[in-house]
Scaffold this motif. Structure first.
Motif, PDB file in Angstrom:
ATOM      1  N   UNK A 195       7.876 -30.766  -2.853  1.00 58.74           N
ATOM      2  CA  UNK A 195       7.713 -31.850  -3.810  1.00 58.74           C
ATOM      3  C   UNK A 195       6.261 -32.294  -3.841  1.00 58.74           C
ATOM      4  N   UNK A 196       5.829 -32.703  -5.031  1.00 56.96           N
ATOM      5  CA  UNK A 196       4.464 -33.165  -5.181  1.00 56.96           C
ATOM      6  C   UNK A 196       4.314 -34.545  -4.556  1.00 56.96           C
ATOM      7  N   UNK A 197       3.290 -34.715  -3.763  1.00 57.65           N
ATOM      8  CA  UNK A 197       3.000 -35.993  -3.127  1.00 57.65           C
ATOM      9  C   UNK A 197       1.593 -36.424  -3.503  1.00 57.65           C
ATOM     10  N   UNK A 198       1.316 -37.714  -3.462  1.00 60.14           N
ATOM     11  CA  UNK A 198      -0.041 -38.165  -3.785  1.00 60.14           C
ATOM     12  C   UNK A 198      -1.056 -37.552  -2.826  1.00 60.14           C
ATOM     13  N   UNK A 199      -2.173 -37.138  -3.382  1.00 54.65           N
ATOM     14  CA  UNK A 199      -3.229 -36.528  -2.586  1.00 54.65           C
ATOM     15  C   UNK A 199      -4.030 -37.622  -1.900  1.00 54.65           C
ATOM     16  N   UNK A 200      -4.329 -37.441  -0.651  1.00 54.17           N
ATOM     17  CA  UNK A 200      -5.100 -38.417   0.107  1.00 54.17           C
ATOM     18  C   UNK A 200      -6.556 -38.350  -0.333  1.00 54.17           C
ATOM     19  N   UNK A 201      -7.081 -39.458  -0.834  1.00 49.78           N
ATOM     20  CA  UNK A 201      -8.447 -39.523  -1.342  1.00 49.78           C
ATOM     21  C   UNK A 201      -9.367 -40.341  -0.464  1.00 49.78           C
TER      22      UNK A 201
END
Length: 459
Positions: free
Chosen positions: A350-356
């Motif tokens: 599943x797509x998860x928010x990318x850590x920025x």
């Protein structure tokens, strides 16, 4: 075989380690149950003598002896002695594991720098890696009981294919009082130099890379030999062993349930036949000592010792595959999946928010004690470092002040009109007129020759 339970503790959850407490192989119960049974039997025997055999006078003497042993047995620094010893043993155990000679780096250098797909090239590469594996077999045969049982004589190594009969003669012909595990590595160096003369190794840089990886491999073999030669000082091992066993010898007498010394202690005195906390203490301290005894030499035949025979088989098989079967045996070059599509796809996840970054979503709030941030609507003049701009800047500021004094009402009206939200994106004719007037005022402020000429032409 090494006991692995990594999959059982892959996820941290409630009672995650509870499943490991009931395993027998490689457990502390298997190591300690004999000593634990002996301690329980001796404790029960002494308790039986005190309760059933001794008379009153002898019981009083035994009670004084028990109180004395229980008082002074606490002076033995068990935690410090055992903790430091096990720490040193664990560091030594991990160092021995990291010093195990693996031929992976060496085989990559050999297959990439010793060229030739003919029989001579294959023979050179296979012989080089066989020499490297032969050296590790000789050193492990000297320190590991499992490998020694597998190869009790050098002829068994010849029969296993790690060495030829002619190489065995040369190994026996060279007389030395010390271990000759380094001799196959010397053959490796000479054979690599011969391959350089034949042109199989293209340049001296490739030969240097071969020699560097060979020296790293030899250093690990030498480190294993020194770990086996130089042990933890015997005096420290003796101190730890004497401290643990003497402490529990005193506990056999000092932890007996005797009559209280003062009559007032009858209310809080419990006469138990099984010393639960003493048994737990024995389990912890004696088990700690068994841990140090287990990891101080990982080349034995315990459940958690290193699988040296399996590592030998793995190394010879992988190294031969790398330098022979896989040499110049490449798959066809094809365009990858992302040749056109630059985006990455995750079909099974599943797509998860990318850590920025931790401050990516931080909101900055204006503090009363700090200076307010500049308003983006405020006009900001460009900064120039040249000396001539200083005068120009003063002139612009002066003109701006004059303009604000003359056209104060117009500027205020225009500013209030700009701050109010517009209902439509298309300006009205009146707004266009005011905007034109604003541009003219701005051009006068800047003092450009074009706007000056236009202003002079207007009536």
């Amino acid at each position: 075989m090494t006991v692995s339970y990594t999959l059982k503790v892959a996820n941290a959850k409630f009672g995650g380690f509870s499943k490991l407490l009931f395993r027998w192989k490689g457990s502390i119960y298997k190591l300690l149950y004999r000593e634990f049974l002996v301690f329980c039997l001796l404790y029960g025997f002494i308790s039986f003598l005190y309760r059933c055999v001794l008379n009153n006078e002898q019981q009083e003497v035994f009670e004084r002896l028990a109180r004395h042993c229980n008082k002074f047995a606490k002076l033995i620094p068990m935690s410090f002695v055992l903790g430091f010893y096990v720490t040193q043993a664990f560091q030594r155990w991990w160092g021995q594991y990291t010093s195990f000679p693996l031929p992976d780096n060496l085989m990559m250098v050999v297959t990439g720098n010793v060229h030739g797909t003919d029989e001579r090239g294959r023979l050179l590469r296979r012989t080089l890696m066989r020499y490297a594996n032969l050296s590790s077999v000789l050193i492990l045969r000297s320190i590991s009981t499992r490998v020694r049982k597998r190869f009790p004589a050098l002829e068994d190594i010849v029969e296993a294919g790690f060495m030829t009969a002619d190489e065995l003669k040369k190994l026996n012909h060279l007389y030395s009082d010390f271990n000759k595990y380094w001799m196959p590595l010397a053959w490796f160096a000479n054979l690599a130099s011969q391959a350089r003369k034949e042109g199989r190794v293209k340049d001296d840089i490739a030969l240097r890379l071969l020699m560097d990886e060979l020296n790293n491999y030899r250093a690990k073999c030498s480190m294993l030999f020194h770990y086996d030669w130089i042990s933890i000082p015997l005096v420290y091992t003796q101190v730890v062993t004497v401290a643990v066993y003497s402490f529990f010898m005193f506990c056999l007498i000092g932890r007996q349930f005797v009559k209280p010394e003062k009559p007032d202690e009858d209310k809080i005195h419990l006469d138990l036949y099984i010393p639960i906390f003493t048994l737990l203490e024995f389990f912890f301290y004696a088990g700690w000592l068994k841990v140090g005894e287990l990891i101080i030499n990982p080349f034995g035949e315990d459940d958690d010792d290193f699988e040296t025979n399996q590592l030998i088989d793995r190394n010879i098989q992988v190294s031969m595959l790398a330098v022979d079967d896989m040499h110049q045996n490449l798959p066809l070059l094809e365009k990858d999946k992302y040749w056109v599509d630059k985006g990455l796809s995750y079909p099974s996840a599943t797509m998860k928010p990318v850590f920025m970054g931790s401050t990516h979503d931080m909101r900055i709030l204006e503090d009363d004690n700090e200076e307010p941030l500049p308003n983006p609507k405020t006009q900001m003049l460009a900064i120039n470092v040249w000396p001539t701009t200083h005068k120009i800047k003063k002139q612009k500021n002066k003109s701006l002040q004059q303009l604000c004094l003359c056209c104060r009402s117009k500027c205020k009206g225009e500013r209030s009109r700009l701050e109010q939200p517009s209902k439509s994106s298309i300006p009205s004719p009146l707004q266009q007129q005011h905007m034109t007037l604003q541009h003219v005022c701005h051009d006068k402020l800047l003092g450009s020759p074009e706007t000056t000429g236009q202003a002079n032409q207007e009536p």
